[in-house]
Design a protein around this motif. Structure first.
Motif, PDB file in Angstrom:
ATOM      1  N   LEU A  75      18.570  74.114  41.054  1.00 44.08           N
ATOM      2  CA  LEU A  75      19.260  73.119  41.961  1.00 44.08           C
ATOM      3  C   LEU A  75      19.185  73.856  43.206  1.00 44.08           C
ATOM      4  CD1 LEU A  75      21.226  70.861  43.014  1.00 44.08           C
ATOM      5  CD2 LEU A  75      23.017  72.024  41.937  1.00 44.08           C
ATOM      6  N   GLY A  76      18.949  73.132  44.296  1.00 41.43           N
ATOM      7  CA  GLY A  76      19.210  73.920  45.668  1.00 41.43           C
ATOM      8  C   GLY A  76      20.323  72.912  46.357  1.00 41.43           C
ATOM      9  N   THR A  77      21.630  73.317  46.551  1.00 42.39           N
ATOM     10  CA  THR A  77      22.414  72.497  47.144  1.00 42.39           C
ATOM     11  C   THR A  77      22.112  72.023  48.468  1.00 42.39           C
ATOM     12  OG1 THR A  77      23.729  74.170  48.366  1.00 42.39           O
ATOM     13  CG2 THR A  77      24.187  73.822  45.489  1.00 42.39           C
ATOM     14  N   GLY A  78      22.897  71.304  49.363  1.00 46.24           N
ATOM     15  CA  GLY A  78      22.486  71.007  50.765  1.00 46.24           C
ATOM     16  C   GLY A  78      23.760  71.925  51.196  1.00 46.24           C
ATOM     17  N   ALA A  79      24.395  71.418  52.259  1.00 40.15           N
ATOM     18  CA  ALA A  79      25.387  72.210  52.944  1.00 40.15           C
ATOM     19  C   ALA A  79      26.473  72.508  51.937  1.00 40.15           C
ATOM     20  CB  ALA A  79      25.942  71.470  54.313  1.00 40.15           C
ATOM     21  N   TYR A  80      27.075  73.483  51.943  1.00 39.14           N
ATOM     22  CA  TYR A  80      28.229  73.653  50.848  1.00 39.14           C
ATOM     23  C   TYR A  80      29.497  73.744  51.442  1.00 39.14           C
ATOM     24  CZ  TYR A  80      29.356  75.151  46.122  1.00 39.14           C
ATOM     25  OH  TYR A  80      29.673  74.965  44.813  1.00 39.14           O
ATOM     26  N   SER A  81      29.706  72.928  52.137  1.00 37.31           N
ATOM     27  CA  SER A  81      31.121  72.907  53.007  1.00 37.31           C
ATOM     28  C   SER A  81      31.616  71.517  53.018  1.00 37.31           C
ATOM     29  CB  SER A  81      30.868  73.496  54.290  1.00 37.31           C
ATOM     30  OG  SER A  81      29.919  72.443  55.057  1.00 37.31           O
ATOM     31  N   ALA A  82      33.003  71.318  52.962  1.00 37.73           N
ATOM     32  CA  ALA A  82      33.663  70.122  53.143  1.00 37.73           C
ATOM     33  C   ALA A  82      35.139  70.320  53.406  1.00 37.73           C
ATOM     34  CB  ALA A  82      33.455  69.230  51.768  1.00 37.73           C
ATOM     35  N   GLU A  83      35.727  69.598  53.803  1.00 37.51           N
ATOM     36  CA  GLU A  83      37.257  69.667  53.810  1.00 37.51           C
ATOM     37  C   GLU A  83      37.976  70.097  52.554  1.00 37.51           C
ATOM     38  OE1 GLU A  83      38.514  65.585  55.382  1.00 37.51           O
ATOM     39  OE2 GLU A  83      40.189  66.536  54.896  1.00 37.51           O
ATOM     40  N   ILE A  84      38.902  70.957  52.802  1.00 42.10           N
ATOM     41  CA  ILE A  84      39.346  71.325  51.442  1.00 42.10           C
ATOM     42  C   ILE A  84      40.113  70.589  50.936  1.00 42.10           C
ATOM     43  CG2 ILE A  84      40.937  73.384  50.544  1.00 42.10           C
ATOM     44  CD1 ILE A  84      39.022  74.711  52.127  1.00 42.10           C
ATOM     45  N   ARG A  85      39.434  70.131  49.692  1.00 41.06           N
ATOM     46  CA  ARG A  85      40.450  68.929  48.827  1.00 41.06           C
ATOM     47  C   ARG A  85      40.387  69.481  47.453  1.00 41.06           C
ATOM     48  NH1 ARG A  85      37.444  63.824  50.684  1.00 41.06           N
ATOM     49  NH2 ARG A  85      37.695  63.368  48.269  1.00 41.06           N
ATOM     50  N   GLN A  86      41.660  69.316  46.768  1.00 44.13           N
ATOM     51  CA  GLN A  86      41.524  69.622  45.449  1.00 44.13           C
ATOM     52  C   GLN A  86      40.672  68.817  44.557  1.00 44.13           C
ATOM     53  OE1 GLN A  86      42.975  72.787  44.409  1.00 44.13           O
ATOM     54  NE2 GLN A  86      41.739  72.277  42.724  1.00 44.13           N
ATOM     55  N   ASP A  87      40.666  67.530  44.660  1.00 45.32           N
ATOM     56  CA  ASP A  87      40.116  66.435  44.077  1.00 45.32           C
ATOM     57  C   ASP A  87      38.494  66.779  44.097  1.00 45.32           C
ATOM     58  OD1 ASP A  87      39.510  63.691  45.996  1.00 45.32           O
ATOM     59  OD2 ASP A  87      40.221  65.800  46.649  1.00 45.32           O
ATOM     60  N   LEU A  88      38.106  67.244  45.449  1.00 52.73           N
ATOM     61  CA  LEU A  88      36.789  67.503  45.372  1.00 52.73           C
ATOM     62  C   LEU A  88      36.121  68.343  44.490  1.00 52.73           C
ATOM     63  CD1 LEU A  88      35.056  65.696  47.446  1.00 52.73           C
ATOM     64  CD2 LEU A  88      34.987  67.462  48.877  1.00 52.73           C
ATOM     65  N   LEU A  89      36.901  69.491  44.481  1.00 50.58           N
ATOM     66  CA  LEU A  89      36.725  70.731  43.849  1.00 50.58           C
ATOM     67  C   LEU A  89      36.702  70.475  42.328  1.00 50.58           C
ATOM     68  CD1 LEU A  89      36.430  73.848  43.764  1.00 50.58           C
ATOM     69  CD2 LEU A  89      38.690  74.173  43.480  1.00 50.58           C
ATOM     70  N   SER A  90      37.478  69.698  41.706  1.00 50.07           N
ATOM     71  CA  SER A  90      37.717  69.243  40.455  1.00 50.07           C
ATOM     72  C   SER A  90      36.247  68.469  40.029  1.00 50.07           C
ATOM     73  CB  SER A  90      38.708  68.485  40.084  1.00 50.07           C
ATOM     74  OG  SER A  90      40.010  68.958  40.624  1.00 50.07           O
TER      75      SER A  90
END
Lengths: 166, 580
Positions: free
Chosen positions: B236-251
């Motif tokens: 797997l090659g991810t895209g940009a590995y950034s987003a707003e800090i959100r716990q639900d997104l991490l889960s």
């Protein structure tokens, strides 16, 4: 393999790059420009420079990587404009669309009223467009849109290009 | 009285022989073996597209299913080859479209391929399966759309590091709904957004998809959706590995990664926000390949990852890893075969990170299976190089780039001749070597004497005289590719070793001291070499023979001088008799 060097008796090539250690007889374009400008910042002959002398294609980082690793946002100021702007140098393929974008940044088009100059990694102010595009993207630290003044001998040029504190 | 196997039996035996070198050897045994072999060869590898013409290839090998071609010289990666130099695929596809209706695979590297060529590919080969374009250019999204639309059995589409003109347009939706054959898709080089819904649908109907490399524009928030549709992914090659800090997104992301039980390789990781790194910790124990070379994360974060990857075999990373991270690597990753450390800020002389020669020494101590090294750093010493050489005699590829040209041993201020000498002395299987730092002719004497398996050598800002080049050309028996820039090598060594050049694929010399006259003489002496002079200042004809050429590219060929050169490239002594 004794007496290797005698066998060939060759002169070291005249093709040199002007290294800070000062053994290069050939002055490169940048040095000449600095002479015209009468710049004060002298290259330290003995020790290491803060920033490396720029050479095309060195270090050997492939262009794909260079473009993608970091967005090259540099500040652009314009004579008379109170606020600076930023432009992503890596977003352009060459000088032609870059200069147009610079003009658009300040809404001035490219009639030629302003000349773009840039400060390179050695702290020298240079006219945009003299070095190969790739070299420019690697060495440009910030830009300035200088309002054109009619050139009179070489002296006016010198005044225009004097390094300014921002 | 002689006897012979029936052809069918020989053909069957040959079908087990796949290496190109072995196939070539088979074809040299006798005339009948040559004939049988050429009819049953299915895969062709052409390391220099100008070494042979499409016509010659097709005449000899009529039943080819897979073609691999390389175009521009390696130094093109560093902008040393001007635009328009060549490496065009079009002449090849024109002839192959007619001659190889059953062609299945095309792999190109450093070539120029147009949308027209892509369209021709998509329409000419009913069974087309694999297209790999590595560091290629000249095409746009439109060409990709044609491939997507027309190649019914497409298995692999890999655009690694190519430059694609990204006009607006969604090419992914051109894959018909009936296309379910995709196993590998690498679109990491694309700059603009792709249609996410088309991507999801494509993935959902590709049950055999094993490799997926997204481009930077695919946001992190959408990654878990894709992973849920493709839990069978191996790479797997991810895209940009950034987003707003959100716990639900991490889960969500953590859960999605946890479902991928087959994942062995990860890449991508542009614009990393460290908060989201733990999402893939669950796959670390299985990882064999990790490319963090675009991840601008600091040493503690990098270390945290790699200490969880005991099965890691290949690692690419930025020098943010620092010596401490490399120490951790040497303790945790005992299966490591290949290490690449790239510079985060290559144009500044002063170190921005605490990465020195020590890091590489550590890894050489702890990772006994290490074979391949690419290492950018700011200081090196003869003693470190000697230690590395003694630790790792099994090295096959050693590429060291000390950022400052001609940098000496930082401890003794001596040249690094002895250190590199130790490398070629201990590492008897060394196939590839890149030199840097302060080097005299002595290092080339060591290389010529000791590096008997060396196939590719890259030299920059090194040597004192022609003797250096002479040592290499006369000593390195296995040499195939030699590339040199900014060295005081001139005519004498070149002209004393002309026949060597025919045993090699190519020689590149730029900013050296080779004269125009020597180029002409070489070309006259060796008609089966193309001696190409690249000179952007124009009017080569009016220059004296004594002037130095900017760039020289010499390669062996059976196709004669090429006919597609731009004005700034000239083949010396173009003999019309050799034109195809």
């Amino acid at each position: 393999m004794a007496t290797e060097d005698d066998q060939y008796g060759l002169e070291i090539t005249e093709l040199r790059l002007g290294w800070p250690s000062g053994d290069g007889e050939k002055k490169d374009k940048k040095r000449e420009f600095r002479d015209i400008v009468g710049g004060g910042e002298e290259v330290d002959g003995g020790g290491k420079n803060r920033n490396m002398e720029v050479v095309v294609g060195w270090p050997p980082v492939c262009s794909y990587r260079k473009k993608t690793i970091v967005k090259m946002y540099v500040k652009v100021s314009m004579d008379g404009a109170p606020f600076l702007r930023k432009i992503d140098i890596n977003g352009f393929k060459g000088y032609s669309d870059f200069v147009i974008a610079l003009g658009n940044l300040f809404g001035i088009g490219d009639e030629g009223e302003y000349i773009p100059i840039y400060e390179d990694k050695n702290g020298d102010w240079m006219l945009v467009g003299f070095v190969p595009w790739e070299m420019f993207t690697e060495t440009c630290k910030r830009l300035r849109m200088k309002k054109k003044v009619s050139l009179d001998g070489g002296l006016r040029t010198k005044n225009l290009m004097r390094k300014t504190e921002n | 009285m002689g006897y012979s196997f029936p052809e069918e039996v020989l053909e069957h035996v040959f079908s087990f022989i796949s290496l190109h070198t072995d196939r070539n050897a088979v074809s040299l045994v006798c005339k009948s073996w040559y004939e049988i072999e050429r009819w049953c060869r299915r895969r062709i590898f052409i390391g220099n597209c100008y070494a042979v013409s499409p016509g010659i290839v097709i005449r000899r090998f009529p039943e080819v299913r897979s073609v691999e071609l390389k175009g521009k010289p390696h130094f093109a990666d560093f902008n040393l080859v001007p635009d328009g130099w060549g490496g065009y695929f079009y002449p090849w596809i024109c002839e192959m479209a007619r001659a190889y209706p059953w062609l299945e695979e095309i792999r190109l590297k450093r070539m120029v391929i147009t949308d027209e060529s892509l369209e021709l590919i998509s329409k000419s080969f009913k069974n087309f399966k694999v297209l790999v374009l590595s560091s290629c250019e000249g095409f746009s999204i439109d060409g990709l759309a044609a491939i997507a639309a027309n190649c019914r059995n497409l298995r692999e589409l890999d655009l690694r590091e190519s430059e694609v003109e990204d006009l607006s347009g969604h090419w992914l939706s051109h894959f018909p709904d009936s296309c379910t054959s995709l196993q590998s898709l690498n679109m990491s080089c694309l700059l603009s957004e792709v249609s996410f819904s088309a991507l999801v649908r494509l993935i959902a109907r590709s049950p055999n998809l094993k490799t997926l490399r997204l481009n930077r524009a695919v946001p992190l928030e959408k990654l878990s959706t894709l992973l849920h549709r493709a839990p069978q992914l191996v790479e797997l090659g991810t895209g940009a590995y950034s987003a707003e800090i959100r716990q639900d997104l991490l889960s969500n992301l953590t859960e999605a990664f946890a479902k991928c039980k087959e994942l062995e390789g990860l890449s991508g990781f542009w614009d990393v926000v460290p908060f989201y790194l733990p999402a893939f910790y669950s796959v670390c124990s299985r990882l064999t390949s990790l490319n963090l070379s675009y991840a601008t994360i600091q040493s503690p974060d990098v270390t945290k990852i790699i200490t969880q990857c005991p099965n890691l075999q290949r690692l690419s990373v930025l020098d943010y890893i620092e010596d401490t991270g490399l120490d951790a690597l040497s303790l945790s990753c005992k299966e490591l075969r290949e290490l690449r450390v790239f510079p985060s800020d290559p144009f500044v002389a002063d170190a921005n990170v605490a990465l020195t020669e020590q890091g590489l020494v550590s890894v050489s101590e702890g990772c006994s299976k290490l074979q391949s090294v690419l290492y950018f750093c700011r200081q090196m010493s003869n003693s470190a190089l000697t230690t590395i050489a003694k630790n790792r005699p099994n090295l096959t590829c050693f590429r060291l780039c000390i950022l400052e040209p001609r940098a000496p041993d930082y401890q003794t201020l001596e040249p690094l001749d002895h250190g590199f000498g130790a490398i070629v002395d201990h590492c008897k299987q060394l196939q590839r070597l890149s030199l840097s730092g302060l080097l005299t002719d002595r290092v080339f004497e060591y290389i010529g004497n000791r590096a008997k398996k060396l196939e590719m050598l890259s030299i920059a800002f090194a040597g004192d005289s022609d003797l250096g080049l002479h040592f290499v050309l006369s000593g390195c028996e296995s040499l195939r590719k030699l590339e040199i820039r900014d060295c005081p090598f001139g005519d004498k060594a070149l002209l004393a070793n002309v026949s060597k050049l025919e045993t090699m694929r190519s020689l590149w010399m730029s900013s050296c001291s080779v004269s125009l006259g020597a180029c002409k003489w070489l070309s006259q002496k060796m008609p089966r070499l193309n001696v190409e002079v690249i000179d952007e200042q124009g009017d080569l004809d009016s220059r004296p023979d004594s002037c130095h050429v900017e760039k020289l590219y010499v390669y062996r060929t059976v196709a004669g001088p090429r006919l597609d050169m731009p004005s700034f490239v000239r083949t010396m002594n173009q003999n019309p008799a050799y034109r195809r």
